[in-house]
Design a protein around this motif. Structure first.
Motif, mmCIF file in Angstrom:
data_model
loop_
_atom_site.group_PDB
_atom_site.id
_atom_site.type_symbol
_atom_site.label_atom_id
_atom_site.label_comp_id
_atom_site.label_asym_id
_atom_site.label_seq_id
_atom_site.Cartn_x
_atom_site.Cartn_y
_atom_site.Cartn_z
ATOM 1 N N ASP B 57 0.480 -1.433 -0.021
ATOM 2 C CA ASP B 57 -0.066 -0.279 -0.235
ATOM 3 C C ASP B 57 0.401 0.920 0.252
ATOM 4 O O ASP B 57 0.887 2.253 -1.094
ATOM 5 N N CYS B 58 1.255 1.488 1.030
ATOM 6 C CA CYS B 58 2.329 2.917 1.336
ATOM 7 C C CYS B 58 3.374 3.322 0.332
ATOM 8 O O CYS B 58 3.885 4.398 0.101
ATOM 9 N N ARG B 59 4.173 2.109 -0.076
ATOM 10 C CA ARG B 59 5.239 2.091 -0.581
ATOM 11 C C ARG B 59 6.494 2.283 0.308
ATOM 12 O O ARG B 59 7.814 2.922 -0.539
ATOM 13 N N ILE B 62 6.190 1.930 6.179
ATOM 14 C CA ILE B 62 5.928 2.311 7.026
ATOM 15 C C ILE B 62 3.769 1.506 7.619
ATOM 16 O O ILE B 62 3.566 1.735 8.688
ATOM 17 N N CYS B 63 3.428 1.306 6.402
ATOM 18 C CA CYS B 63 1.905 0.571 6.729
ATOM 19 C C CYS B 63 1.868 -1.372 6.775
ATOM 20 O O CYS B 63 1.224 -1.435 7.726
ATOM 21 N N GLY B 64 3.105 -1.420 6.739
ATOM 22 C CA GLY B 64 2.859 -3.189 6.769
ATOM 23 C C GLY B 64 2.520 -3.603 6.228
ATOM 24 O O GLY B 64 2.329 -5.132 5.925
ATOM 25 N N CYS B 66 3.113 -5.003 2.904
ATOM 26 C CA CYS B 66 4.128 -5.895 2.260
ATOM 27 C C CYS B 66 4.913 -6.663 3.128
ATOM 28 O O CYS B 66 5.300 -6.615 4.133
ATOM 29 N N CYS B 84 8.814 -2.851 0.561
ATOM 30 C CA CYS B 84 8.135 -2.619 -0.942
ATOM 31 C C CYS B 84 9.697 -0.905 -1.049
ATOM 32 O O CYS B 84 9.857 -0.057 -1.682
HETATM 33 S S1 FES Z 1 3.665 -1.543 1.444
HETATM 34 FE FE1 FES Z 1 4.059 -0.003 3.099
HETATM 35 S S2 FES Z 1 5.149 -1.272 4.261
HETATM 36 FE FE2 FES Z 1 5.591 -1.690 2.697
#
Ligand code: FES
Ligand SMILES: Cc1cc2nc3c(=O)[nH]c(=O)nc-3n(C[C@H](O)[C@H](O)[C@H](O)COP(=O)(O)OP(=O)(O)OC[C@H]3O[C@@H](n4cnc5c(N)ncnc54)[C@H](O)[C@@H]3O)c2cc1C
Lengths: 646, 250
Positions: B57-59, B62-64, B66, B84
């Motif tokens: 998601d965030c790439r 930070i969102c966790g 991946c 990511c």
């Molecule tokens: S896509 Fe969000 S932490 Fe890797």
């Protein structure tokens, strides 16, 4: 295109601003609002779509009050909403540093920063509530940065002359969201919130003119489901991904808001997008998204380009005399801390004039050498260490040694669904919170104010206003998902999915998204012209046709299928792109992030036209063209002036 | 650069899985690993084949969302980096890289590289919060917190909930994840009030979800993209053992 403000048969844009002095409006509202009997709250089901700062805080608070809440999100966990990515901080008028901040000053900065295109009463309420947010977050265990004496630390953020920004390293959004997520988990454990992750809202169900439910897709099984409730809270974030490349997360989308628009919710100021000045530049055509480097970096970093466009030397070989610190030169009083729209346009101008740096020449330097000399490497590391690491991971360059290269990128959308003072849209019972609404940032958002707005909306505003709505419309007549309106909407959503999956084209969804992004970035981006916008509308029209005849969506609808999700969202982005261009075309002035080349001062600054455009443009869906409604903005407490950061 | 990939394919939780070979010739060193998979997927769709499913998601790390086993390591070879943020400059042209999902009993596979990590949410719901509702919070500066404690709380609060710790652990334990939340809240006066009860409830929940026990391999710390320290696990254990005594008092 028709224009009206409340023509016969059309809902009037009634902002429902309470009476009284600006300072008293919110208190007056709360004093007068009818409360829902505590024993009845659990009989009311509230559907909260989104689990970011806005949705998570609303769901947790409403459940804490006793309502029965269902909360939906796209990611596999509520904790992964895009708010998690916010880096820099959150504003609050606490005046802890004793540097002269007040509620009024935060309000004034925000209204001015928005270039006088926001509603005074909403912004004032936001400032009033800002302090409560920090108290709430600390009580939840949010580990904000602290001074050695144990007090909370503050820093200053772009466009402000006081230090009112609270932060948790470079991960403020993460920590605030985890606070919200934990509050939500508390309510889930208590059985008052049913959390439904990996669900995408595909449509809104309106019964007798009121929002009474939603239709979703289970993103694992593909099942199209219906949920009924007494009110719907849309907290689905911003639409910056319309540009394909943006700092938003891959799943950020406009779909939920767009469906509501098609069901009668007006879309306000869609052309107001924020292009953030400090992002890592585009490296290649495979690029999937852009990465923000927090604005806080501008507190210590100095922005410059070589004076001579032909200067090919490495940055450390270029002596002071041959550098142009153009922000400090052009804006001596704010310098590197000018608001985002101003900093972005200035960077674009330098690059357009040929002074850009790096391989693509679409970048400027953000240099920490002076700050490191002054404060030491360790102090800089404490402030920005994680951002420096992130920069190095992506670019392979070490910002302690060589200046960062940065360029503006799409970051935030000030436009969104129109809401009144109660955060209710033009569809009764549909409330819109956070970035998804248009309410508080006018034509340009100041740094550290989106987190503040999402949490103010969810923790402190909507819990009152939803109650007021439920009281006004006795919800004893609960609608169930067996109501025929649900079957109809569910059927339409299913047919649309089938159409996507069955279209046997030759182009991938992402190819279309990239094409749309290029059109929007070039013509509805940092600077806009009548000719460019007219071209964009035509090009988007062609793209829409091509999409439905040539898109290829792999796989089936009955499984996890990311490309199917993307395809549906891209179809909506294409339609939104058309509306963004129309809105930008109508607004024949420059304000905040909306810069029309035809309307600028001799020095190249934005030239507002308050006589003709001191308004909110709220668009009502219409086929083939939308209808425009206007909400005039009146400023009783501040005197709109030309923004000056010189 | 040219990269050969051996990618895990599995159509559903109960279907058999297998490794499938692909080659991407348009890789480049500035690309992230997920962008490499994007390029592969565009290729597959154009060839009329089904793309490889993976979460992201965030790439931005930070969102966790991946999480992949890249060449046998959770999140790949670069330390303190979510996949990511792993860039192709960590590899050489011609490399063959195996890509598999995070594997653990408590993380059933959804499809291809996507796994179900909802057990993490249930561990948090067991007690990973401060039991306050909205409103009535005292002034944020009413309770002073030393910078050292606030910093240590933040070190643990930085957990992104990706599940790499579980995937790396020979026992499939979620101890680092669980301990991170317990330690974060235990370093703050607001959280300490419920520390003992929290530790009992969360650890028991972790066991019930099918995660294994910690036997001090420290593989979790080695792969954690946020560098969370296993010192947190010691703290969790102490609270857990003292729990029955102190929770009553609480
Ligand atoms: S896509 Fe969000 S932490 Fe890797
Ligand atoms: C990189 C970055 C850094 C930022 N830094 C700052 C900062 O320092 N300070 C600041 O004030 N602001 C910052 N912002 C802006 C701020 O983070 C956002 O505006 C804010 O977090 C948005 O919160 P939200 O709750 O409205 O939406 P989001 O956090 O985007 O949440 C949206 C939610 O809706 C769900 N959702 C979306 N569509 C659907 C659908 N169709 N069906 C079901 N669910 C759906 C998602 O799953 C998610 O749960 C930053 C933004 C970015 C991109």
């Amino acid at each position: 295109m028709t224009q009206s403000n409340g023509a016969a048969g059309q809902p009037r844009l009634e902002a429902k601003i309470p009476d009284g002095h600006l300072q008293d409006k919110w208190d007056n509202y709360k004093d007068a609002v009818a409360l829902v009997n505590p024993a009845n709250k659990r009989k009311h089901t509230i559907l909260v779509v989104g689990s970011g700062l806005a949705g998570g805080s609303a769901a947790a608070t409403l459940a804490g009050l006793g309502y029965n809440v269902k909360c939906f999100c796209i990611q596999d966990s509520a904790r992964r909403a895009h708010s998690i990515a916010a880096q820099g901080g959150i504003n609050a008028a606490k005046n802890y540093p004793n540097d002269g901040d007040t509620i009024w000053r935060l309000f004034y900065d925000t209204v001015k920063g928005g270039d006088y295109r926001a509603r005074e009463s909403n912004v004032y309420r936001l400032s009033q509530l800002s302090a409560n947010i920090i108290d709430q977050a600390v009580a939840q265990g949010v580990p904000f940065a602290r001074e050695y004496g144990g007090m909370l630390a503050n820093r200053s953020f772009g466009g402000a002359l006081v230090s009112r920004t609270f932060y948790a390293r470079g991960q403020t959004g993460q920590q605030l969201l985890l606070g919200t997520y934990q509050a939500l988990s508390h309510q889930i454990a208590a059985g008052r919130v049913a959390m439904l992750p990996r669900r995408e809202m595909l449509d809104l169900v309106v019964v007798d003119g009121h929002a009474r439910g939603i239709v979703t897709r289970d993103l694992v099984t593909g099942t199209i489901e219906r949920y009924a409730g007494d009110a719907v809270l849309l907290c689905t974030g911003g639409y910056g991904n319309a540009y394909y490349l943006s700092t938003n997360a891959k799943n950020s989308n406009v779909t939920a808001a767009w469906r509501c628009y098609k069901r009668g919710a007006f879309f306000a100021n869609p052309c107001y997008t924020q292009i953030h000045p400090t992002c890592i530049p585009v490296a290649g055509s495979y690029q999937s998204k852009l990465t923000l480097m927090s604005e806080s970096l501008r507190n210590d970093g100095r922005v410059w380009v070589p004076k001579d466009p032909a200067d090919q030397r490495a940055p450390d070989q270029i002596p002071e005399a041959d550098r142009d610190y153009y922000l400090e030169r052009r804006y001596p009083s704010f310098g590197n801390l000018v608001p985002r729209d101003v900093a972005s346009r200035a960077a674009k101008k330098e690059c357009d004039d040929g002074r850009g740096v790096g391989e693509t020449r679409l970048a400027v330097y953000l240099d920490f050498a002076d700050a490191i000399d002054r404060l030491g490497k360790q102090a800089i590391g404490e402030r920005y260490g994680n951002l420096f690491e992130m920069y190095e991971r992506i670019t392979g360059e070490n910002p302690y040694r060589t200046p960062m290269r940065i360029y503006p990128a799409v970051h935030y959308t000030m436009g969104g669904l129109w809401v009144d003072y109660e955060l209710q849209s033009t569809v009764p019972g549909l409330f819109v919170l956070g970035e998804a609404n248009f309410s508080d940032h006018g034509a340009n958002r100041l740094g550290a104010s989106a987190l503040m707005q999402g949490l103010a909306d969810g923790y402190f505003v909507v819990p009152y206003t939803v109650g007021a709505y439920l009281n006004r419309h006795d919800r004893a007549d609960s609608v169930s998902a067996d109501n025929p309106a649900f079957a109809e909407v569910q059927g339409a959503a299913t047919r649309r999915i089938e159409r996507l999956i069955n279209s046997d084209g030759d182009k991938t969804p992402t190819q279309f998204h990239r094409q749309l992004g290029i059109i929007l970035w070039n013509h509805v981006g940092m600077s806009r012209t009548r000719a460019g916008l007219t071209h964009a509308i035509a090009a988007i029209g062609e793209l829409k046709e091509e999409f439905w005849s040539r898109v290829r969506v792999p796989g089936t609808a009955a499984t996890f299928n990311k490309n199917l999700e993307f395809a549906g969202r891209i179809a909506d982005f294409i339609e939104l792109g058309d509306l963004m261009a129309r809105d930008a075309l109508r607004r024949e002035e420059s304000c905040g992030g909306h810069f029309r080349e035809e309307f600028q001062t001799a020095e190249g600054e934005a030239l507002r036209n308050d006589d003709a455009y001191m308004d909110v443009a709220a668009w009502e869906y219409g086929d083939p063209t939308p209808h425009l409604h206007l909400e005039p903005l009146t400023f009783e407490s501040v005197q709109p002036s030309t923004r000056s950061y010189k | 650069m040219t990269i050969h990939l051996r990618v895990w394919r599995q159509s559903g939780p109960d279907s058999p899985g297998f490794l499938e070979d692909h080659t991407v010739t348009e890789a480049n060193e500035h690309m992230s690993f997920l962008e490499l998979l994007d390029v592969l997927n565009e290729q597959l769709i154009r060839d009329g084949r089904e793309p490889v499913e993976f979460d992201s998601d965030c790439r931005e790390g930070i969102c966790g969302s991946c999480g992949l086993m890249v060449a046998g390591i959770a999140h790949g070879p670069q330390k303190r980096t979510a996949v990511c943020q792993l860039h192709m400059r960590s590899f050489n042209s011609g490399d063959t890289i195996t890509v598999e999902p995070f594997r653990a009993r408590a993380f059933p596979i959804v499809r291809d590289l996507v796994v179900d990590r909802s057990a993490f949410d249930r561990i948090i719901a067991a007690g990973g919060f401060v039991s306050v509702t909205t409103g009535g919070a005292p002034d944020a500066n009413a309770v002073l917190i030393s910078k050292a404690d606030a910093d240590r709380a933040m070190d643990y609060a930085a957990c992104i909930g990706c599940g790499a710790c579980v995937a790396a652990c020979p026992n499939g334990s979620a101890s680092l994840f669980t301990a991170a939340k317990i330690a974060h809240l235990d370093f703050l006066p607001q959280g300490q009030v419920e520390s003992a009860h929290r530790a009992l409830a969360m650890v028991d929940r972790m066991t019930d979800e099918g995660f294994g026990n910690c036997s001090n391999h420290a593989e979790c710390e080695a792969v954690c993209p946020k560098g969370i320290s296993i010192a947190g696990i010691a703290r969790m254990r102490r609270l857990y053992l003292m729990g029955p005594l102190t929770a009553k008092a609480q």
